[in-house]
Design a protein around this motif. Structure first.
Motif, PDB file in Angstrom:
ATOM      1  N   LEU A   1       0.806  -1.217   0.000  1.00 19.36           N
ATOM      2  CA  LEU A   1       0.000   0.000   0.000  1.00 19.36           C
ATOM      3  C   LEU A   1       0.841   1.271   0.000  1.00 19.36           C
ATOM      4  N   GLU A   2       2.144   1.129   0.175  1.00 20.00           N
ATOM      5  CA  GLU A   2       3.008   2.299   0.265  1.00 20.00           C
ATOM      6  C   GLU A   2       3.941   2.422  -0.934  1.00 20.00           C
ATOM      7  N   ALA A   3       3.588   1.775  -2.037  1.00 21.36           N
ATOM      8  CA  ALA A   3       4.487   1.741  -3.197  1.00 21.36           C
ATOM      9  C   ALA A   3       4.373   2.966  -4.086  1.00 21.36           C
ATOM     10  N   PHE A   4       3.211   3.631  -4.082  1.00 20.48           N
ATOM     11  CA  PHE A   4       2.978   4.715  -5.030  1.00 20.48           C
ATOM     12  C   PHE A   4       2.572   5.996  -4.316  1.00 20.48           C
ATOM     13  N   SER A   5       3.050   7.116  -4.862  1.00 23.13           N
ATOM     14  CA  SER A   5       2.614   8.418  -4.375  1.00 23.13           C
ATOM     15  C   SER A   5       1.247   8.741  -4.968  1.00 23.13           C
ATOM     16  N   LEU A   6       0.605   9.747  -4.417  1.00 19.00           N
ATOM     17  CA  LEU A   6      -0.687  10.168  -4.942  1.00 19.00           C
ATOM     18  C   LEU A   6      -0.564  10.632  -6.392  1.00 19.00           C
ATOM     19  N   ASP A   7       0.521  11.316  -6.724  1.00 22.08           N
ATOM     20  CA  ASP A   7       0.724  11.750  -8.116  1.00 22.08           C
ATOM     21  C   ASP A   7       0.828  10.546  -9.045  1.00 22.08           C
ATOM     22  N   GLN A   8       1.519   9.509  -8.618  1.00 20.57           N
ATOM     23  CA  GLN A   8       1.617   8.304  -9.443  1.00 20.57           C
ATOM     24  C   GLN A   8       0.266   7.618  -9.591  1.00 20.57           C
ATOM     25  N   LEU A   9      -0.495   7.566  -8.526  1.00 19.91           N
ATOM     26  CA  LEU A   9      -1.801   6.925  -8.584  1.00 19.91           C
ATOM     27  C   LEU A   9      -2.735   7.667  -9.534  1.00 19.91           C
ATOM     28  N   ARG A  10      -2.617   8.969  -9.589  1.00 22.75           N
ATOM     29  CA  ARG A  10      -3.510   9.749 -10.455  1.00 22.75           C
ATOM     30  C   ARG A  10      -3.230   9.513 -11.945  1.00 22.75           C
ATOM     31  N   ARG A  11      -2.149   8.862 -12.272  1.00 25.06           N
ATOM     32  CA  ARG A  11      -1.886   8.525 -13.676  1.00 25.06           C
ATOM     33  C   ARG A  11      -2.647   7.286 -14.126  1.00 25.06           C
ATOM     34  N   ARG A  12      -3.236   6.567 -13.190  1.00 26.00           N
ATOM     35  CA  ARG A  12      -3.998   5.369 -13.547  1.00 26.00           C
ATOM     36  C   ARG A  12      -5.252   5.760 -14.327  1.00 26.00           C
ATOM     37  N   THR A  13      -5.696   4.828 -15.150  1.00 25.33           N
ATOM     38  CA  THR A  13      -6.848   5.112 -16.013  1.00 25.33           C
ATOM     39  C   THR A  13      -8.064   4.249 -15.681  1.00 25.33           C
ATOM     40  N   SER A  14      -8.050   3.606 -14.532  1.00 19.82           N
ATOM     41  CA  SER A  14      -9.164   2.738 -14.137  1.00 19.82           C
ATOM     42  C   SER A  14     -10.300   3.568 -13.539  1.00 19.82           C
ATOM     43  N   MET A  15     -11.405   2.887 -13.249  1.00 17.19           N
ATOM     44  CA  MET A  15     -12.620   3.546 -12.764  1.00 17.19           C
ATOM     45  C   MET A  15     -12.368   4.396 -11.525  1.00 17.19           C
ATOM     46  N   LYS A  16     -11.591   3.877 -10.588  1.00 18.90           N
ATOM     47  CA  LYS A  16     -11.367   4.600  -9.343  1.00 18.90           C
ATOM     48  C   LYS A  16     -10.802   5.986  -9.594  1.00 18.90           C
ATOM     49  N   TRP A  17      -9.896   6.071 -10.573  1.00 18.64           N
ATOM     50  CA  TRP A  17      -9.159   7.307 -10.783  1.00 18.64           C
ATOM     51  C   TRP A  17      -9.677   8.145 -11.944  1.00 18.64           C
ATOM     52  N   ARG A  18     -10.703   7.693 -12.633  1.00 22.52           N
ATOM     53  CA  ARG A  18     -11.214   8.455 -13.784  1.00 22.52           C
ATOM     54  C   ARG A  18     -12.690   8.847 -13.650  1.00 22.52           C
ATOM     55  N   THR A  19     -13.367   8.374 -12.596  1.00 23.50           N
ATOM     56  CA  THR A  19     -14.784   8.697 -12.459  1.00 23.50           C
ATOM     57  C   THR A  19     -14.996  10.147 -12.020  1.00 23.50           C
ATOM     58  N   TYR A  20     -14.107  10.651 -11.166  1.00 25.72           N
ATOM     59  CA  TYR A  20     -14.273  11.992 -10.613  1.00 25.72           C
ATOM     60  C   TYR A  20     -13.173  12.929 -11.119  1.00 25.72           C
ATOM     61  N   PRO A  21     -13.385  14.242 -11.032  1.00 24.33           N
ATOM     62  CA  PRO A  21     -12.339  15.194 -11.415  1.00 24.33           C
ATOM     63  C   PRO A  21     -11.082  15.012 -10.574  1.00 24.33           C
ATOM     64  N   GLU A  22      -9.981  15.558 -11.049  1.00 17.79           N
ATOM     65  CA  GLU A  22      -8.679  15.305 -10.436  1.00 17.79           C
ATOM     66  C   GLU A  22      -8.575  15.871  -9.030  1.00 17.79           C
ATOM     67  N   ASP A  23      -9.391  16.869  -8.691  1.00 14.92           N
ATOM     68  CA  ASP A  23      -9.301  17.437  -7.340  1.00 14.92           C
ATOM     69  C   ASP A  23     -10.028  16.589  -6.296  1.00 14.92           C
ATOM     70  N   VAL A  24     -10.709  15.530  -6.736  1.00 15.74           N
ATOM     71  CA  VAL A  24     -11.412  14.642  -5.810  1.00 15.74           C
ATOM     72  C   VAL A  24     -10.479  13.507  -5.396  1.00 15.74           C
ATOM     73  N   LEU A  25     -10.445  13.233  -4.093  1.00 16.04           N
ATOM     74  CA  LEU A  25      -9.661  12.106  -3.578  1.00 16.04           C
ATOM     75  C   LEU A  25     -10.559  10.881  -3.542  1.00 16.04           C
ATOM     76  N   PRO A  26     -10.260   9.834  -4.339  1.00 17.91           N
ATOM     77  CA  PRO A  26     -11.169   8.681  -4.416  1.00 17.91           C
ATOM     78  C   PRO A  26     -10.832   7.584  -3.408  1.00 17.91           C
ATOM     79  N   VAL A  27     -11.776   7.317  -2.517  1.00 16.29           N
ATOM     80  CA  VAL A  27     -11.642   6.184  -1.584  1.00 16.29           C
ATOM     81  C   VAL A  27     -12.970   5.430  -1.595  1.00 16.29           C
ATOM     82  N   TRP A  28     -13.404   5.073  -2.798  1.00 17.76           N
ATOM     83  CA  TRP A  28     -14.745   4.507  -2.934  1.00 17.76           C
ATOM     84  C   TRP A  28     -14.716   3.093  -3.467  1.00 17.76           C
ATOM     85  N   VAL A  29     -14.645   2.918  -4.791  1.00 18.34           N
ATOM     86  CA  VAL A  29     -14.788   1.594  -5.397  1.00 18.34           C
ATOM     87  C   VAL A  29     -13.666   0.658  -4.941  1.00 18.34           C
ATOM     88  N   ALA A  30     -13.919  -0.644  -5.010  1.00 19.48           N
ATOM     89  CA  ALA A  30     -12.990  -1.643  -4.469  1.00 19.48           C
ATOM     90  C   ALA A  30     -11.836  -1.922  -5.419  1.00 19.48           C
TER      91      ALA A  30
END
Length: 399
Positions: A15-44
């Motif tokens: 769980l400590e392998a990636f920074s938030l900036d690195q995570l925001r480069r992902r293109t999956s549902m968790k990171w693309r459903t909401y605008p970039e200023d939203v912190l996603p802690v929702w989908v599994a």
């Protein structure tokens, strides 16, 4: 059957392998459903570095062009070995398994085997919202048997639901979530044995979604439904996808109890065309070779459970949270915050943090929200900070 506690892997916290900036480069549902200023802690989806054995299995498949159709029983064999070692259950027979595209599509296929159009399916709300969506899409009728106030199965409520479901003399099924999503409840052997006895008494067929089974914390024993007395007529869906973050690599297994083998044999052969061959390779590698990674993950998640408890006590003491014994999902009772039936809406609007709203989980979901713990401590800390800021901005705190 003895549960074997997970060991100390010596591997780093995934769980400590990636920074938030690195995570925001992902293109999956968790990171693309909401605008970039939203912190996603929702989908599994988990914010993890993938296990090395899984990366190697997928890479080797790409390099060798092994990207065709699935074949063989390696996945089932790996799951059987994992179940034997991890849960002390040697009853998973490879010959009573079948590959399916994923757990929920497998659930639909199992319901089609044991019920007909319009037949009732019992569920235990608050429960994973697709239980409602997939059941209704399959032209079955949902009957609710809510969990008790303690978040556990309520035998009297379940019996009433079974009686209602079978009153017309037709077929009925019970869609069991084990471990339970969103509460993280792990059903005991006694509870599951009572379920099997009720199911036999009323002629209800049990279909168990056991996707979260590898994600059980030390001190708690996961009991496969098919292992309990009376569970022989049951059907189970299992997968490595949740515990090893492989949702994008589709594959799951349907498993039949000894008295349900003929039912599983009736499943159309074309259903087995749906899983990804590369997904099966990845899931097999996870179960067979990445248990050390799983142990490190569970340690990290356990630390996050404790961290969330402390953060809520400090910043949102009006939120009631009972840490679950399984899953990486936290079920938060926000009713005392004064944010209405769907507090996730207020958290998003005023705090720019995305949780999963409670109402779609059915009876008992109003006033609740589900938070995904499978992230770094830094992201979790920021999520709670934003939630607290949202409550202040909404003027709803009564803490």
């Amino acid at each position: 059957m003895t549960r074997i506690p997970h060991g100390t892997s010596g591997e780093p916290n995934p769980l400590e392998a990636f920074s938030l900036d690195q995570l925001r480069r992902r293109t999956s549902m968790k990171w693309r459903t909401y605008p970039e200023d939203v912190l996603p802690v929702w989908v599994a989806e988990m914010d993890v570095a993938p296990p090395g054995p899984v990366v190697r299995a997928v890479t080797e498949a790409m390099e060798s062009g092994d990207t065709g159709y699935p074949a063989g029983t390696a996945y089932a064999e790996a799951l059987a070995a994992f179940a034997d070692k991890r849960w002390g259950w040697s009853g998973l027979a490879v010959e009573r398994t079948a590959i399916v595209p994923d757990v929920m599509l497998g659930v639909v296929e199992m319901l089609r085997l044991v019920t007909g159009p319009g037949d009732p399916v019992v569920v235990n709300p608050p429960v994973y919202p697709p239980f409602y969506d997939f059941t209704r899409h399959a032209d079955r009728r949902v009957v609710e048997a809510p969990l008790g106030a303690d978040g556990r199965l309520a035998p009297d409520v379940l019996e009433r639901a079974f009686r209602e479901a079978t009153a017309g003399g037709g077929r009925a099924a019970y869609l069991l979530c084990s471990p339970h999503n969103p509460t993280g409840t792990v059903h005991t052997a006694d509870e599951l044995t009572a379920v099997a006895a009720l199911a036999e008494r009323y002629g209800v067929r049990v279909v168990a979604d056991e996707i979260h089974a590898p994600l059980v914390y030390d001190g708690t024993r996961f009991v496969p439904y098919l292992s309990v007395p009376g569970g022989e007529r049951g059907l189970s869906l299992m997968s490595a996808s949740k515990a090893w973050n492989l949702a994008g690599l589709k594959a799951a297994l349907a498993v039949a109890g000894p008295a349900a083998a003929d039912d599983l044999a009736r499943m159309p052969e074309v259903v087995g065309h749906g899983p990804s061959h590369v997904g099966i390779l990845a899931h097999t590698a996870a179960l067979r070779d990445a248990t050390g990674w799983l142990d490190a993950l569970l340690d990290g998640l356990d630390a996050n459970r404790r961290l969330l408890t402390a953060l809520l006590a400090e910043q949102l003491p009006a939120v009631r949270y009972r840490p679950g014994d399984a899953t990486y999902l936290a079920w938060l009772d926000c009713r005392d915050l004064g944010l209405g039936d769907d507090p996730a809406e207020a958290f998003l609007r005023h705090g720019r943090v995305a949780l999963t709203g409670g109402p779609p989980f059915g009876t008992g979901g109003a006033g609740h929200a589900r938070l995904n713990l499978a992230t770094s401590p830094e992201v979790l800390t920021e999520a709670v900070r934003r939630m607290a800021a949202a409550v202040r901005a909404a003027g709803g705190a009564r803490a």
